[in-house]
Enzyme design. Structure first.
Site, PDB file in Angstrom:
ATOM      1  N   THR A  28       6.252  -1.377   3.811  1.00 23.21           N
ATOM      2  CA  THR A  28       5.224  -0.917   5.146  1.00 23.21           C
ATOM      3  C   THR A  28       3.910  -1.507   5.739  1.00 23.21           C
ATOM      4  O   THR A  28       3.204  -1.894   4.560  1.00 23.21           O
ATOM      5  CB  THR A  28       4.923   0.866   4.474  1.00 23.21           C
ATOM      6  OG1 THR A  28       4.440   1.399   5.373  1.00 23.21           O
ATOM      7  CG2 THR A  28       4.087   0.704   3.619  1.00 23.21           C
ATOM      8  N   ASP A  29       3.616  -1.276   6.669  1.00 25.12           N
ATOM      9  CA  ASP A  29       2.573  -1.845   7.061  1.00 25.12           C
ATOM     10  C   ASP A  29       0.908  -1.244   6.803  1.00 25.12           C
ATOM     11  O   ASP A  29       0.123  -2.164   6.961  1.00 25.12           O
ATOM     12  CB  ASP A  29       2.315  -1.343   8.755  1.00 25.12           C
ATOM     13  CG  ASP A  29       2.855   0.056   9.390  1.00 25.12           C
ATOM     14  OD1 ASP A  29       2.303   0.492   8.795  1.00 25.12           O
ATOM     15  OD2 ASP A  29       2.289   0.266  10.600  1.00 25.12           O
ATOM     16  N   GLU A  30       1.796   0.173   5.948  1.00 21.57           N
ATOM     17  CA  GLU A  30       0.666   0.903   4.965  1.00 21.57           C
ATOM     18  C   GLU A  30      -0.653  -0.172   4.170  1.00 21.57           C
ATOM     19  O   GLU A  30      -1.808   0.026   3.913  1.00 21.57           O
ATOM     20  CB  GLU A  30       1.049   2.394   4.830  1.00 21.57           C
ATOM     21  CG  GLU A  30       1.644   2.975   6.195  1.00 21.57           C
ATOM     22  CD  GLU A  30       1.193   4.549   5.255  1.00 21.57           C
ATOM     23  OE1 GLU A  30       0.554   4.682   4.994  1.00 21.57           O
ATOM     24  OE2 GLU A  30       2.315   5.088   6.235  1.00 21.57           O
TER      25      GLU A  30
END
Length: 336
Positions: free
Chosen positions: A125-127
């Protein structure tokens, strides 16, 4: 080729399972899912009778169970979608996220080491990169950006990414990682932003928006993400990370207003609630690596994808009503 897809009864996983079976008429797909609350076997209804598909109700933390599947099915590719993924739930129960997202990933990596395969792919994820400031629109996260997770969820995914890369360096395990922006589309569990707002609006219920709603997210239609993963599996370089984003940045509040507009509902349904602890302001990805190396680009315009998603929920009321009533959990018992 035989693909082992973990978390295949979840949102993105079910789309990837269907995508593989439709694109590759000679492939076999082995789906592994522990059927937690966010998994719904009915999402796989159209492939359950396919002779090239097989389902295992198994937790990826169950080492003996996973090894048995590897011994029996001999997967060529392993794609790990299995994860606890809701930030709010990770704040309430971090240990569950560490167990599945880190320890479960470790079990799968050990199975790949023991039995061998062409590639292990970790869906991330980009998180994991943390937050970007709202006032620097030209600032994007690249694959070389430092990991700076803000929540137990994103920290668990960052930990899994590091573990995957460590197995590549230490054991020369063939691996790749994709870090995507927010996915949306049919079959997404109603706790996520877009389906939550659609269903709340359909019932004329308040639409809860965190804080001032000025947080910015990049959105990618789920089938575009599936195509990117397939391309990385077949053409990506071992040991590499690829950002997969839609280049569709939207302010959360504006997105909620757009959903209300599509449904013909009043903006007065919007209700601002206390902000989430550690809420990231903005996510945005530099996707030049996957574009330049593999020729991938998102094909679905955001507005088109949103309209398709809204119409899907309007046309599949039975699917989400079973979730709201809890009936889908009882239906899943036949697979346990």
């Amino acid at each position: 080729m035989t693909y082992l897809v973990t978390g295949g009864a979840g949102f993105i996983g079910c789309h990837f399972v269907t995508y593989l079976l439709e694109k590759y008429p000679l492939c076999r797909v082995i789906c592994v899912d522990s059927l937690t609350y966010a998994a719904n076997p009915s999402t796989l209804k159209k492939v359950l009778g396919n002779p090239r598909f097989r389902f295992y109700h198994t937790d990826i933390c169950d080492r003996a169970g996973i090894y048995e599947i590897f011994e029996k099915e001999h997967p060529d590719y392993v794609v790990n979608f299995a994860a606890e993924s809701h930030v709010d739930r990770s704040i309430e129960d971090p240990a569950l996220f560490l167990r599945t997202n880190v320890l479960g990933t470790g079990v799968l990596l050990d199975a790949c080491r023991k039995y061998g395969n062409k590639r292990f792919h970790q869906v991330s994820t980009d998180e994991v990169y943390g937050a970007l400031p709202l006032d620097e629109n030209d600032h994007l996260f690249s694959e070389d950006s430092p990991l700076h997770a803000s929540s137990p969820y994103s920290a668990s995914k960052a930990s899994a990414d590091l573990l995957v890369l460590a197995y590549h360096r230490t054991y020369r395990l063939p691996v790749t990682i994709s870090r995507s922006s927010n996915n949306f589309g049919p079959y997404q569990f109603p706790e996520k932003l877009i389906p939550l707002m659609i269903l709340r609006a359909l019932g004329d219920n308040p639409l809860p928006v965190y804080g001032d709603g000025r947080q910015v997210r990049d959105w990618i239609f789920v089938t575009d993400h599936c195509k990117a993963i397939d391309l990385i599996l077949t053409s990506g370089r071992d040991g590499e990370v690829y950002n997969v984003g839609g280049q569709n940045e939207r302010v959360n509040l504006d997105l909620v207003r757009q959903i209300l507009g599509e449904l013909g509902k009043p903006e007065g349904l919007i209700t601002h609630v206390a902000d989430r602890p550690g809420h990231d302001a903005r996510y945005a990805l530099d996707t030049s690596k996957i574009r330049d190396e593999l020729g991938w680009h998102p094909e679905t315009a955001f507005d088109d994808g949103l309209k398709e998603t809204i119409h899907w929920y309007l046309d599949h009321r039975d699917w989400w009503e079973e979730i709201e009533s809890g009936a889908y959990l009882r239906a899943a018992e036949q697979y346990r």
